[in-house]
Design a protein around this motif. Structure first.
Motif, PDB file in Angstrom:
ATOM      1  N   ILE A 102       0.831  -1.203   0.000  1.00 53.78           N
ATOM      2  CA  ILE A 102       0.000   0.000   0.000  1.00 53.78           C
ATOM      3  C   ILE A 102       0.868   1.257   0.000  1.00 53.78           C
ATOM      4  N   HIS A 140       2.247   1.705  -3.356  1.00 52.47           N
ATOM      5  CA  HIS A 140       1.200   2.093  -4.296  1.00 52.47           C
ATOM      6  C   HIS A 140       0.809   3.555  -4.106  1.00 52.47           C
ATOM      7  N   ALA A 141       0.699   3.928  -2.861  1.00 50.26           N
ATOM      8  CA  ALA A 141       0.327   5.320  -2.557  1.00 50.26           C
ATOM      9  C   ALA A 141       1.386   6.265  -3.096  1.00 50.26           C
ATOM     10  N   LEU A 180       3.481   5.750  -5.525  1.00 51.99           N
ATOM     11  CA  LEU A 180       3.417   5.770  -6.986  1.00 51.99           C
ATOM     12  C   LEU A 180       2.239   6.601  -7.484  1.00 51.99           C
ATOM     13  N   SER A 181       1.120   6.437  -6.802  1.00 48.83           N
ATOM     14  CA  SER A 181      -0.076   7.183  -7.187  1.00 48.83           C
ATOM     15  C   SER A 181       0.177   8.679  -7.098  1.00 48.83           C
TER      16      SER A 181
END
Lengths: 276, 372, 597
Positions: B339, B342-343, B345-346
């Motif tokens: 997570i 991912h966060a 990268l987002s």
């Protein structure tokens, strides 16, 4: 394609190649039809209900019982996970007369209470599927038999994996989320209720209604000890789900094209880029 | 022709009066839903009926069930064998051997067809054509099927016959198979335990002899009278469980005070047996009373719920063996790390590219995720 | 083969009539015996077939070593506890775990109680019917039986009325026509020699022993929670001691110790007033039945047991003797080391397993096991209908263990003879006294009766030694030592990456060894060689026959159709077949050899 009319909504068009799954299927009543009342534009709202950001479009997705259920669930799961972990790894109570203290007894009482609330709430939520708005059944009925739906799942998965630049817009859960909700929340929840009630029925006795209703679970996977192990593993599945769920909600809130966190509080889903 | 000692002779000899016998018959008739008139029928049956023959077979087993059986204190096993049943075949105790022994099986099957009890200790292995257990030069499973085929009922003694027990633990190399999976056309009474408690074994036998009916069984085929509650339900240390007072290790302060053994792995909460009430060896003790947790020996596949000293059983998946908490924590850790990545990268993507801009043509249009 | 002489000096001739005894009853497990008798009905060839296999050692792979005792205990429910004790000792040896003194004392008490109980059951319920004719007891005079009983010991159950009641009950039982366990017995067989009164007395004691054996088991129940299959613990014993602290009712307290004491006292009385007098009385009628010695006059093996002090497993620290006697040389007792790779080896040339080179034996640390159920070309019948096995090929589920290449007899006789050879008075004096009472020379010991007698003497020794350890436990408690378990190395975190160890006991039936290898906290390999493997094993590559086979040779049979003499000699070993049968890899694949560090 069905011949039923589809109401154009403010800024929410079907694509020219609107796939088959978007058409109304078999649900009773008006489900499947994007009814104007559900897709009201901001302009239709009374002023005090009008969300911030006038250009957004808002749709009332989660009606009150669904929102209440969500938060009851959230509370129950937190309580159940903590007490469940403690039942497997109990803290030591002070020595002395056993009858004077009931640490383990209280932990179990809380666990059982929360478990039964969760069970009843799940049942109620299931029943609400038939009485709630057209989004109320989405949680329980992912259309896994539709190929196009799987394509949508794949598309959303690619978006989460940064392989697609922009997500699509959805009023309810996006297909990927719906799949995750079903596989990692609904099914585990049902399993936890069934296994929990079965384990509970060992205490209420083989002549209890709990045992009559759920006792079959005890030997489904071999023996009660194995079920207990699986019940404990199920707790971790839900814990991990919760982590992902919260993150996904924040992620969507921040970076998708619709609101998330505020939606589960107010029930209204906002579409930020509708004005364009 | 020699006169047979009947049930009536036996109870008269044991000092029960004719009057009591008549009363017993009346009560039995009543309890079976029959009228007073049937009491005479029952009395007649008991006065003339021979002791029920029991053919006790041994498959793959360790003889702990026979050993437990002879530990019975009430009734004494001598009285069971001499007065209540006719234990015509039991490899461990019988005088005859070889073909004199095997002849008994044929004689009883013929003479008492449908009226004897097949008691089975151990189970048949099915691999290698059954030749992992050879009796009389042939596979034990054949003997089992023959003897059970003409029996009135089958008693599965112990966890071997009931579930498979230790030789059926993973990977079950001999394909040891519980009796009820081989004998499917007869009532099978499971009396699980490794071994079962002596007085439970004689209790089941004498129930059948006394009331001339099979005991009420649960969904799993176990007599309700001994297997309807968990060891935990009637454990004398249960108050300490409720209080949260546990032995943390063996021989610690809690262990010496007789605290609950839950944290050193006791399986009492998931084990249906009569240990905490009937207890063992004339009620002297039972595992928990002697400081060791229940290992769950009367439950199906309890061997694969190890380690016996951990609250959480070992879970094996993807070649990794661990327990539920360690697996759960590790998975949660991996997910959280994922997570975070991912966060991050987002956020980066977000800085590079504003979502929605220019997307109108391609992706805007899907309406909702629920295609009812 | 027709006639030949084996490497260990026995004449075999399989040309005569073949007699099959299958199942052999009044044993644990499944055993088949085939013999050839000559024209005079004398046994000239004997073949012992272990007829079951369960694969417990395979099942143990990958499990927690602290659980191993429970699995291995289920190898045998007759000598219950012995495998568990061997297993915890093997794991403790591997992991370097030291147990508290009290744990050693309690373990010894459980093991000694097992000797008394198991020997008693064996003598009366598994063996006595080979010597005692139950039906003949109906002809006894109760008065004379009473006189006989009173001449033997002060045992109180000795009145004429007592024996009359018993005889009446027996009469009714026989009259019922339902003989139960006595059905189709060999009653009236010419090999029975006891007078009716001795038979009646023995039947009385058969029933009294049946009542009493369950009392002895209570020692297991107190310390281990149940019997059969009491609970054990790596690092000590599970039962805590709590004499007068808070919650003393939760542990082993004064009431519990009193019950143990009562059982011990009763055991001494029963063995001395019933068991031993019966043994001598029966033996006196069979003095000239001197058969069944087999290899006992040549090779005897004992690992020893009952450590006087905790954690001292050296030969000098053991109360039951350790050593080996070979080639009949009683004046030399060899040292025994379970980890010596050249000493203990198992062969499979005649067992249903295969090795790469079956002329060689393997130490249990190198255990290679691969099932290979093939029958020899001269087998009569088919795979699932064996009428006669082919002893020139593979014919048993039991391997052939050898000590320095020799088949060895194990058991109470081996322990007593080794103790005798070591000049230990606790073994020498009772043996000499028994022989003197019966008017027999020392070589008479090497026989069926010798085995049976040694077992009785050992039961008496065990009952007295039990009392010693009970007193030791009381003395330690007196000094304030209540410790029964050590948790220092309980957690797998404290274990080495790899470890291996050997554990041993003397099971009631003889020398028992477990070999364990632990890797990353789990069992990587587990092997057991049990007494009945030693005794009941088949021929080896050199053609040496095993103890069962040797013991049957040259025994005359009164009626080969009624194999009473065969049962008599086999029972004197107290066979335990579930123990004896060995291991197979799950996939049938060859195991990699394990190196001893």
């Amino acid at each position: 394609m069905s011949t039923l009319p589809r109401a154009p909504a403010d800024g929410l068009h079907e694509s020219a190649s609107a796939p088959d799954f978007l058409t109304p299927a078999t649900a009773p009543g008006s489900a499947g039809v994007v009814a104007p009342k559900d897709l009201r534009g901001v302009a239709d709202l009374p002023t005090d209900e009008r969300p911030v950001g006038a250009k957004q479009t808002a749709i009332y997705v989660y009606d009150m019982p669904v929102r209440a259920w969500h938060w009851v669930n959230a509370l129950c799961i937190v309580v159940l996970a903590i007490t469940g972990y403690l039942i497997a790894n109990p803290p030591a109570a002070a020595p002395g007369e056993a009858f004077e203290r009931s640490l383990m007894g209280n932990i179990r009482l809380i666990h059982f209470t929360a478990g039964q609330i969760l069970a009843i709430a799940l049942l109620a939520r299931f029943v609400w599927m038939f009485f709630g708005n057209r989004y109320a059944h989405q949680l329980f009925c992912p259309p896994i038999w539709r190929r196009q739906w799987w394509a949508e799942v794949w598309f959303e998965a690619k978006w989460y994996a940064f392989l697609v630049r922009d997500p699509k817009k959805y009023i309810g859960h996006n297909p990927f989320a719906a799949l995750m909700m079903f596989a990692f929340f609904v099914l585990p929840c049902v399993f936890m209720v069934l296994s929990g009630m079965a384990l509970y029925s060992m205490g209420t006795g083989v002549d209890s209604w709990q045992h009559a209703a759920f006792g079959w679970m005890l030997t489904l996977f071999g023996n009660p000890m194995t079920l207990q192990t699986l019940h404990h593993l199920g707790m971790w599945v839900l814990v991990i789900f919760s982590i992902l769920h919260i993150y996904a909600a924040i992620h969507e809130e921040m970076w998708s094209r619709q609101s998330m966190i505020s939606t589960i509080v107010s029930g209204w889903r906002m579409f930020r880029d509708n004005a364009r | 022709m020699l006169a047979r000692e009947t049930f009536y002779d036996v109870i008269r000899r044991q000092g029960i009066s004719r009057r009591s016998f008549a009363k017993f018959c009346t009560l039995t008739a009543a309890s079976m839903g029959l009228g007073e008139a049937h009491a005479a029928t029952i009395a007649h049956a008991m006065e003339t009926k021979p002791r029920i023959p029991v053919l006790w077979l041994h498959g793959l087993e360790c003889t702990c069930c026979s050993e437990s059986f002879i530990r019975s204190a009430h009734p004494l096993v001598r009285d069971v064998v001499l007065s209540m049943i006719s234990l015509d075949y039991n490899d461990t105790l019988m005088a005859a051997a070889g073909h004199q022994a095997e002849a008994i099986l044929d004689e009883i099957r013929e003479e008492y067809k449908g009226n004897y009890i097949a008691a089975v200790e151990g189970n048949p292995p099915l691999n290698e054509d059954g030749m992992y257990c050879i009796s009389g030069g042939r596979p034990f499973v054949e003997k089992l099927k023959e003897v059970c085929g003409d029996a009135k009922a089958v008693i599965s003694w112990g966890s071997c016959a009931s579930w498979g027990c230790v030789q059926a633990a993973r990977p079950n190399p001999t394909q040891a198979t519980p009796v009820h999976k081989v004998i499917t056309d007869k009532p099978v009474i499971k009396v699980p335990g490794c071994p079962p408690i002596a007085e439970v074994m004689t209790g089941v036998i004498t129930y059948i002899v006394t009331f001339d009916r099979l005991p009420t069984l649960d969904a799993q085929g176990r007599p309700l009278m001994f297997y309807s509650q968990r060891v935990h339900d009637k454990c004398y240390r249960r108050p300490h469980f409720n209080a949260g007072q546990f032995a943390e290790t063996f021989d610690d302060e809690g262990a010496r005070k007789g605290y609950c053994l839950y944290k050193v792995g006791c399986r009492g909460p998931t084990t249906y047996n009569a240990c905490s009430t009937v207890r063992w060896n004339e009620g002297v003790s039972f595992p928990i009373q002697s400081g060791h947790g229940c290992v769950g020996c009367s439950e199906d596949a309890f061997w694969d719920n190890g380690p016996f000293y951990d609250r959480l059983a070992k879970v094996g998946a993807f070649g990794i063996e661990s327990n539920a908490d360690r697996i759960g924590l590790a998975a949660a850790g991996v997910v959280t790390a994922g997570i975070a990545a991912h966060a991050a990268l987002s956020a980066v993507k977000r800085m590079v590219h504003k979502p929605g801009v220019g997307a109108e043509d391609k992706n805007l249009a899907s309406l909702d995720g629920e295609p009812k | 083969m027709s006639a030949l002489r084996t490497a260990n000096g026995f004449e075999l001739d399989n040309s005569g009539r073949r007699i099959v005894v299958d199942p052999v009853t009044r044993i644990e497990g499944h055993l088949r015996i085939e013999v050839n008798v000559d024209d005079d009905n004398v046994i000239r060839n004997a073949v012992s077939t272990g007829a079951m296999w369960r694969g417990l050692e395979v099942i143990l792979k990958g499990r927690d070593p602290r659980d191993a005792w429970a699995f291995t205990q289920r190898i045998c429910g007759v000598c219950t506890g012995t495998h568990a004790l061997t297993s915890v000792r093997a794991v403790e040896d591997a992991l370097g775990i030291m147990i508290p003194e009290n744990a050693n004392t309690i373990r010894n008490m459980m093991q000694l109680a097992q000797y008394v109980q198991d020997h008693l059951i064996h003598f009366y319920h598994l063996h006595a019917l080979d010597w005692v004719d139950v039906v003949s007891a109906l002809n006894a005079d109760p008065q004379a039986t009473s006189a006989l009983q009173q001449s033997l010991s002060p045992w109180p159950l000795s009145s004429p009325g007592y024996f009359r009641d018993l005889q009446n009950r027996l009469q009714r039982f026989v009259d019922s026509g339902q003989l139960g366990p006595f059905r189709n017995g060999y009653w009236g067989h010419p090999a029975y020699r006891l007078p009716p009164e001795a038979n009646l007395m023995a039947v009385a004691h058969y029933l009294e022993a049946l009542d009493f054996q369950k009392e002895i088991a209570k020692i297991h129940t107190i310390f281990g929670g149940k019997n059969p299959h009491p609970n054990w613990l790596v690092g000590g014993v599970p039962s805590p001691l709590n004499l007068d602290g808070v919650g003393a009712v939760g542990g082993v307290n004064m009431e519990r110790l009193n019950l143990v004491k009562k059982v011990i006292d009763d055991s001494i009385v029963f063995t001395e007033q019933v068991y031993l007098p019966d043994l001598i009385a029966i033996a006196s009628f069979y003095k000239d039945w001197t058969y069944g010695g087999g290899i006992s006059a040549q090779n005897l093996l004992s690992y020893g047991d009952i450590p006087a002090r905790a954690n001292d497993y050296t030969a000098n620290g053991l109360l039951l003797p350790r050593g080996a006697i070979i080639d009949g040389k009683l004046d030399e007792v060899h040292e025994v080391d379970l980890k010596q790779r050249d000493d203990i080896q198992e062969f499979v040339s005649h067992a249903w397993y295969s090795y790469a080179d079956e002329s060689q034996g393997l130490h249990p640390f190198d255990g290679v096991t691969e099932a290979n159920f093939v029958l020899g070309p001269n087998t009569q019948g088919s795979k699932t209908r064996i009428e006669a096995v082919d002893e020139a090929a593979k014919y048993s589920w039991i391997k052939s263990p050898r000590w320095r290449g020799r088949p060895m007899e194990v058991g109470p006789l081996a322990r007593f003879v080794i103790g005798y050879a070591q000049g230990k008075p606790e073994f020498k004096e009772p043996v000499d006294k028994t022989l003197t009472d019966l008017g027999l020379p020392l070589p008479a010991l090497f026989s069926t009766l010798g085995r049976t007698a040694a077992r009785g003497l050992e039961a008496q020794w065990a009952a007295h030694t039990l009392l010693d350890f009970h007193e030791k436990l009381i003395a330690r408690i007196q000094n304030g030592d209540l410790t029964t378990a050590s948790s220092l190395k309980w957690s797998p975190d404290t274990w080495p990456e790899t470890a291996e160890g050997a554990g041993f006991t003397e099971a009631p039936r003889g020398a028992l060894g477990h070999w364990v290898r632990i890797e990353q906290g789990k069992i990587a390999n587990y092997q057991a060689i049990v007494p009945t493997t030693w005794n009941a094993g088949p021929r080896d590559a050199q053609g040496n026959i095993g103890p069962y086979e040797a013991s049957l040779l040259d025994t005359p049979m009164a009626d080969p159709e009624q194999p009473l003499e065969i049962l008599r000699t086999l029972h004197s070993f107290d066979p335990c077949l579930a123990c004896a049968t060995h291991v197979l890899d799950a996939e049938g694949s060859t195991r990699s050899a394990v190196q001893v560090r």
